[in-house]
Scaffold this active site. Structure first.
Site, PDB file in Angstrom:
ATOM      1  N   GLU A   1       0.835  -1.211   0.000  1.00  0.00           N
ATOM      2  CA  GLU A   1       0.000   0.000   0.000  1.00  0.00           C
ATOM      3  C   GLU A   1       0.861   1.249   0.000  1.00  0.00           C
ATOM      4  O   GLU A   1       1.815   1.354   0.771  1.00  0.00           O
ATOM      5  CB  GLU A   1      -0.903  -0.004   1.234  1.00  0.00           C
ATOM      6  CG  GLU A   1      -2.263   0.578   0.993  1.00  0.00           C
ATOM      7  CD  GLU A   1      -3.108  -0.294   0.075  1.00  0.00           C
ATOM      8  OE1 GLU A   1      -3.282   0.095  -1.087  1.00  0.00           O
ATOM      9  OE2 GLU A   1      -3.576  -1.349   0.525  1.00  0.00           O
TER      10      GLU A   1
ATOM     11  N   THR B   1       2.879   2.094  -2.168  1.00  0.00           N
ATOM     12  CA  THR B   1       4.179   1.822  -2.790  1.00  0.00           C
ATOM     13  C   THR B   1       4.147   2.127  -4.284  1.00  0.00           C
ATOM     14  O   THR B   1       5.190   2.283  -4.908  1.00  0.00           O
ATOM     15  CB  THR B   1       4.570   0.341  -2.607  1.00  0.00           C
ATOM     16  OG1 THR B   1       3.473  -0.474  -3.026  1.00  0.00           O
ATOM     17  CG2 THR B   1       4.888   0.021  -1.160  1.00  0.00           C
TER      18      THR B   1
ATOM     19  N   SER C   1     -15.252   3.304  -1.054  1.00  0.00           N
ATOM     20  CA  SER C   1     -14.855   2.194  -0.190  1.00  0.00           C
ATOM     21  C   SER C   1     -13.383   1.843  -0.314  1.00  0.00           C
ATOM     22  O   SER C   1     -12.864   1.023   0.438  1.00  0.00           O
ATOM     23  CB  SER C   1     -15.689   0.954  -0.530  1.00  0.00           C
ATOM     24  OG  SER C   1     -15.453   0.567  -1.877  1.00  0.00           O
TER      25      SER C   1
ATOM     26  N   LEU D   1     -12.166   0.436  -3.075  1.00  0.00           N
ATOM     27  CA  LEU D   1     -12.076  -0.732  -3.955  1.00  0.00           C
ATOM     28  C   LEU D   1     -12.015  -0.317  -5.428  1.00  0.00           C
ATOM     29  O   LEU D   1     -12.234  -1.116  -6.323  1.00  0.00           O
ATOM     30  CB  LEU D   1     -13.260  -1.679  -3.719  1.00  0.00           C
ATOM     31  CG  LEU D   1     -13.410  -2.221  -2.300  1.00  0.00           C
ATOM     32  CD1 LEU D   1     -14.622  -3.140  -2.199  1.00  0.00           C
ATOM     33  CD2 LEU D   1     -12.145  -2.960  -1.850  1.00  0.00           C
ATOM     34  N   SER D   2     -11.713   0.960  -5.646  1.00  0.00           N
ATOM     35  CA  SER D   2     -11.402   1.475  -6.983  1.00  0.00           C
ATOM     36  C   SER D   2     -12.581   1.524  -7.934  1.00  0.00           C
ATOM     37  O   SER D   2     -12.520   1.074  -9.074  1.00  0.00           O
ATOM     38  CB  SER D   2     -10.260   0.674  -7.624  1.00  0.00           C
ATOM     39  OG  SER D   2      -9.086   0.890  -6.918  1.00  0.00           O
ATOM     40  N   SER D   3     -13.674   2.116  -7.487  1.00  0.00           N
ATOM     41  CA  SER D   3     -14.811   2.302  -8.392  1.00  0.00           C
ATOM     42  C   SER D   3     -14.450   3.261  -9.527  1.00  0.00           C
ATOM     43  O   SER D   3     -14.892   3.070 -10.670  1.00  0.00           O
ATOM     44  CB  SER D   3     -16.033   2.810  -7.624  1.00  0.00           C
ATOM     45  OG  SER D   3     -15.734   3.996  -6.927  1.00  0.00           O
TER      46      SER D   3
ATOM     47  N   GLU E   1      -7.140  10.262 -14.865  1.00  0.00           N
ATOM     48  CA  GLU E   1      -7.405  10.598 -13.456  1.00  0.00           C
ATOM     49  C   GLU E   1      -6.425  11.652 -12.965  1.00  0.00           C
ATOM     50  O   GLU E   1      -6.792  12.568 -12.226  1.00  0.00           O
ATOM     51  CB  GLU E   1      -7.343   9.352 -12.577  1.00  0.00           C
ATOM     52  CG  GLU E   1      -7.707   9.638 -11.140  1.00  0.00           C
ATOM     53  CD  GLU E   1      -8.546   8.561 -10.482  1.00  0.00           C
ATOM     54  OE1 GLU E   1      -8.786   8.704  -9.278  1.00  0.00           O
ATOM     55  OE2 GLU E   1      -8.968   7.598 -11.154  1.00  0.00           O
TER      56      GLU E   1
ATOM     57  N   ASP F   1      -4.405   0.731  -9.508  1.00  0.00           N
ATOM     58  CA  ASP F   1      -5.851   0.471  -9.571  1.00  0.00           C
ATOM     59  C   ASP F   1      -6.290   0.157 -10.995  1.00  0.00           C
ATOM     60  O   ASP F   1      -6.998  -0.820 -11.242  1.00  0.00           O
ATOM     61  CB  ASP F   1      -6.629   1.676  -9.033  1.00  0.00           C
ATOM     62  CG  ASP F   1      -6.342   1.939  -7.569  1.00  0.00           C
ATOM     63  OD1 ASP F   1      -5.712   1.085  -6.921  1.00  0.00           O
ATOM     64  OD2 ASP F   1      -6.749   3.008  -7.081  1.00  0.00           O
TER      65      ASP F   1
END
Length: 387
Positions: free
Chosen positions: A33, A35, A125, A127-129, A162, A174
């Site tokens: 995480e 990294t 959340s 979780l990469s929406s 993004e 992601d």
């Protein structure tokens, strides 16, 4: 799900023409995480949760977007001549950003689209929406216009959109996990070189359980950029003593030998996390290859400790979930996953402990924080594509 969404599309948009269906998964990062922007390794896997897209080509340059998750917003109309960020465009800035990034690379979008989107990833959340939606859009454009782009290209285009259209300075993990996922495997990715290999996730008597804290603190974006800046400054300081291009190139021993050139104690902690987390990730993948799931779980626990105290991206609610999980029999490891300051934890839980895990942690968490958590016993899915 696909048939239901196609029916909804037809009721919404009417008209004639071929309707095509697409899916891009969300992801959970098992370890590694913060990294990915420090030139280190990550170990994410694609989920069977994700984002669906139902699409039909138009004869003009109009774009019509509808999200079944945001019904109150209705159909949002724009055109291929208006690919600029706009706060009023709401969630459609993500697909528009990908379209902008394709055009910037010389891929011309020759006609408009009607698009219906539905995602079953909880928003906010971790979780990469957003990455799932970006990769989904990339796959739609590749298929619709016949663009010669690879799935790695689609991941990089999603990251570019993004970073430079939506203004979040994220790393590549992601989008890469969503584009390149493989069923029952996680991706061991060197973010410095984009070299990757698939590692089978064999959990014969255990499951991956994601727990959504249903908390997202507002400081996540500013704090994320702060952490990046702290690491970049620490890297500049380390470069005066050792020949490196990223923190991910250092071993723990090399970091300890040179850490004193970092003049600020907070920056030392941030760099320490980046270095140690990268080495933990390398060891964790090796443990999984050796079917040593217990060692993998211990490294997950150590990862959370570092994220909590050295990188300081956890929060009270997440720490409650992790502490409860780590203390429970049958839990091999538990940690925060995603950017931090809320979102989800990921845990490896023995099969015979899963029901107890959900009921006991759910009850205690609600008593402590005043609202419920959500639990997902997840499977590892494939990457994005036409469905």
């Amino acid at each position: 799900m696909k048939e239901k969404l196609i029916q909804q599309f037809q009721e919404l948009y009417k008209g004639e023409g071929e309707i095509r269906s697409y899916f891009a998964p969300g992801r959970v990062n098992l370890i590694g995480e913060h990294t990915d922007y420090n030139g280190g390794h990550v170990f994410p896997c694609a989920l069977t949760l994700g984002t669906y897209g139902i699409v039909r080509s138009r004869s003009d340059r109009k774009l019509r977007f509808y999200s079944a998750n945001f019904e109150r917003l209705g159909v949002i109309e724009t055109s291929l001549d208006e690919l600029v960020p706009d706060p009023k465009a709401n969630w459609t800035n993500y697909p528009k950003g990908v379209m902008w990034a394709f055009e910037k690379r010389g891929y011309k979008l020759t006609h408009g689209l009607d698009i219906l989107i539905y995602g079953n990833i909880p928003n906010g959340s971790g979780l990469s929406s957003s990455a799932s939606l970006e990769v989904l859009t990339g796959v739609i454009l590749k298929d619709t216009y016949g663009f010669d782009v690879s799935m790695v290209d689609i991941a990089l285009i999603g990251q570019d959109s993004e970073n430079n259209f939506n203004g979040c300075n994220c790393g590549i993990m992601d989008q890469f996990a969503s584009a390149m996922g493989k069923k029952d495997h996680a991706i061991f990715l060197d973010t410095n070189t984009l070299h990757y290999e698939y590692a089978p996730v064999v959990l014969e008597d255990a499951k991956i359980v994601i727990t959504n804290s249903k908390v997202k603190h507002s400081l996540v974006d500013s704090a994320y950029n702060d952490r990046r800046n702290e690491c970049e400054t620490a890297l500049k300081e380390l470069k005066t003593a050792v020949k490196i291009e990223s923190l991910g190139e250092l071993t723990e021993e090399e970091y300890e030998a040179h850490k004193d050139v970092i003049k600020d104690a907070v920056r030392q902690k941030r760099a320490k996390h980046a270095v140690y987390e990268n080495q933990r990730t390398i060891r964790a993948v090796e443990a999984l290859k050796n079917q040593d799931v217990e060692l993998f779980g211990k490294l997950m626990n150590a990862s959370h400790e570092s994220l909590r105290y050295d990188y300081e991206v956890s929060c009270e609610e997440i720490d409650i979930l992790v502490d409860l999980a780590q203390a429970m029999p049958g839990v091999l490891g538990s940690r925060i996953t995603g950017g931090g300051f809320g979102g989800c934890t990921v845990s490896i839980v023995k099969n015979d402990a899963v029901d107890t895990f959900i009921s006991e942690i759910g009850k205690t968490y609600q008593e402590k924080v005043g609202h419920e958590a959500e639990f997902y016993v997840v499977d590892i899915g494939d990457g994005a594509g036409v469905i």
